[in-house]
Design a protein around this motif. Structure first.
Motif, PDB file in Angstrom:
ATOM      1  N   SER B 229       0.856  -1.195   0.000  1.00  0.00           N
ATOM      2  CA  SER B 229       0.000   0.000   0.000  1.00  0.00           C
ATOM      3  C   SER B 229       0.885   1.235   0.000  1.00  0.00           C
ATOM      4  O   SER B 229       1.810   1.335   0.819  1.00  0.00           O
ATOM      5  N   SER B 231       1.306   5.378   0.352  1.00  0.00           N
ATOM      6  CA  SER B 231       0.648   6.543   0.952  1.00  0.00           C
ATOM      7  C   SER B 231       1.600   7.731   0.910  1.00  0.00           C
ATOM      8  O   SER B 231       2.766   7.590   0.526  1.00  0.00           O
ATOM      9  N   ASP B 236      -1.430  10.514  -2.922  1.00  0.00           N
ATOM     10  CA  ASP B 236      -2.679  11.298  -2.948  1.00  0.00           C
ATOM     11  C   ASP B 236      -2.811  12.048  -4.265  1.00  0.00           C
ATOM     12  O   ASP B 236      -3.888  12.122  -4.865  1.00  0.00           O
ATOM     13  N   ASP B 239      -3.899   9.799  -7.018  1.00  0.00           N
ATOM     14  CA  ASP B 239      -5.334   9.530  -6.857  1.00  0.00           C
ATOM     15  C   ASP B 239      -6.167  10.680  -7.429  1.00  0.00           C
ATOM     16  O   ASP B 239      -7.109  10.469  -8.203  1.00  0.00           O
ATOM     17  N   ASN B 247      -2.431   2.691  -5.622  1.00  0.00           N
ATOM     18  CA  ASN B 247      -1.773   1.426  -5.268  1.00  0.00           C
ATOM     19  C   ASN B 247      -1.504   0.567  -6.490  1.00  0.00           C
ATOM     20  O   ASN B 247      -0.408   0.040  -6.668  1.00  0.00           O
TER      21      ASN B 247
END
Lengths: 141, 386
Positions: B229, B231, B236, B239, B247
């Motif tokens: 995963s 982060s 962000d 995304d 991911n």
């Protein structure tokens, strides 16, 4: 009085000299009830350095370190000083791979372990091999 | 960082307790022992911050830092029977949680019915090459730290699982093999704005070792399958800007979800001379991308002094155009000196000259466009065991 002092001094020096020359070899010993008659140098290294602890009679070896002559023993066995030996064991102990030999704090503890365990391997000054112990290998210093 | 002063205090207390031998209790059944390092590092690099490995979220900035190499480990070993023993080890170091919070590094039960066989079950070390299991134990090696070019990336901290070890003598030599299976969790910091959480649910590996006289040789293979995963700010951004699953996208780009490690190693120790050389190839999922890492080290012991020299390097082979700037190309020359103050305490000083052609994941706080640069590090260390 002066003559007596000189005699004491000469005797002390002579004894020290004899003591130094007598400190020649180290013997790896086992209880004489064991069926093991001798071990090779590489078997001794494997047992005391935690690589492979099997005796020639197929039983599991129990190596014993004896504090007073430990440094002399490892110098004779693998030509390393105690800081190097501790460094070697730090790698194995703190990775959980092997444990160093059991430590006998004094000669009474040592003799107690050796006489009560036929698979215990210890080392002594070759000039002072205790009774009921068989010499398996002699290391030159 | 609040815990750093506490750790330093603990280290000083451990040292001031004297270089005691391992404490043995309860008729030799329980052994308490420990190890630690007080490390200071000085960097002259003001365009990037040096880290020991990608588990460290922040690096050593230009100037002095005590965070990179300082650590303390405590271990308890309990001999349950002649065939059964257990080992538990906790360690505090600056790691992926961003502080010195202690971690459980070892917690296993060992069944050793015979010198030629042992089984361990529980938490085990990451035993991927000749020294990865003991890479935190400064007293065990001459250097300030194991080479970052080799141990800086794609290293798991521990494995929860089991291993079996078979040992056989061959004449005067020894052959031994180990197989391991388990799982692990790890967090890698890829940059200041991107981190990867590895749920390594399937770790399988093994190695074959040959020991003859002063030589040790090893060949090993390990495969790690993970759910990864991602982060941080960069994830962000992916995304939001591209409206795609970060991911999936980053797994596709990095190939971290399936890692294979091949390792070859050799070590020599006789009289005053110690030599070590290890080469690893880390192959990522698609097989088109891999990372070669390795080092060669020589040390010469003269009474209490051990001068040493080391060369290390790492390079990513990637058929693509380094899509997320994670490719590494770097090599380091190191010179140092170890002085054994006592049989349980050593002082070290080391100079590193690092040539970074492409920093990839190995540095933090990188200025835009930083590459093809030299950095000089001076490190001081105090290593102890008790």
């Amino acid at each position: 009085m002066t003559r007596f002092t000189r005699w004491i001094r000469v005797t002390t020096i002579a004894l020290l000299f004899i003591g130094t020359t007598a400190r020649a070899d180290i013997a790896i010993v086992i209880n004489d009830a064991s069926t093991v008659r001798q071990i090779s140098h590489s078997e001794a290294v494997n047992i005391f350095m935690g690589r492979y602890r099997r005796l020639p009679n197929d039983s599991v070896a129990l190596p014993i370190d004896q504090a007073p002559i430990k440094a002399r023993f490892y110098r004779a066995l693998v030509q390393k000083d105690m800081a190097e030996i501790n460094s070697y064991w730090a790698r194995l102990v703190f990775s959980g791979r092997a444990s160093p030999p059991q430590q006998a704090g004094n000669s009474e503890d040592f003799l107690d372990i050796m006489t009560h365990n036929n698979n215990a391997l210890g080392y002594v000054d070759a000039a002072r091999t205790p009774p009921h112990m068989r010499v398996l290998l002699t290391l030159s210093e | 960082m609040k815990s750093l002063p506490i750790l330093l205090m603990a280290l000083l207390l451990a040292c001031s307790a004297g270089a005691q031998a391992q404490t043995r209790l309860l008729d030799d059944r329980v052994t308490l022992s420990g190890f630690g390092t007080l490390g200071l590092i000085h960097s002259d690099q003001d365009r990037a911050d040096f880290v020991r490995d990608t588990g460290q979220p922040k690096g050593a900035e230009k100037g002095w830092s005590a965070r990179t190499d300082t650590r303390l480990g405590l271990q308890a070993s309990v001999r349950l029977t002649d065939e059964l023993d257990t080992v538990v080890q906790g360690m505090s170091q600056y790691h992926s949680s961003g502080d010195f919070s202690p971690e459980l590094m070892l917690a296993f039960v060992r069944y050793a019915p015979d010198p030629g066989f042992q089984l361990r079950v529980g938490r085990l070390g990451w035993d991927v090459d000749l020294i990865s299991e003991s890479r935190y134990v400064g007293f065990a090696y001459p250097w300030i730290r194991p080479p970052v070019d080799h141990f800086g990336v794609l290293q798991l901290t521990y494995i929860d699982g089991a291993d079996v070890t078979f040992t056989r003598p061959v004449g005067d030599d020894l052959v031994w093999a180990r197989l391991v299976a388990g799982r692990s969790d790890s967090r890698f910091f890829m940059s200041d704005a991107l981190e990867a959480d590895f749920d390594a649910h399937n770790v399988l590996g093994g190695h074959l070792n040959y020991e003859t006289g002063p030589w040790r040789f090893r060949a090993g293979y390990t495969r790690v399958r993970s759910e990864v995963s991602f982060s941080g700010g960069d994830a962000d951004l992916i995304d939001q800007m591209f409206n795609i699953d970060a991911n999936r996208y980053l797994n596709y780009l990095t190939g971290f979800d399936e890692l294979q490690v091949y390792s070859l190693g050799a070590a020599y120790s006789s009289g005053p001379l110690q030599l070590q050389a290890i080469w690893n190839r880390d192959i990522l999922a698609d097989g088109d991308t891999w990372l070669d890492t390795g080092f060669v080290s020589a040390a010469w012991r003269m009474d209490r002094w051990t001068p040493y020299a080391m060369a290390s390097g790492t390079r990513t082979h990637d058929s693509r155009e380094d899509p997320i700037g994670s490719n590494i190309e770097q090599n380091t020359w190191s010179l140092g000196l170890r002085y054994d103050v006592t049989t349980h305490l050593a002082l070290k000083a080391q100079f590193d000259r690092i040539h970074t052609r492409s920093p990839g994941l190995l540095w933090r706080g990188i200025d835009d466009g930083w590459k093809d640069d030299q950095s000089n590090l001076v490190s001081l260390g105090l290593d102890f065991i008790f």
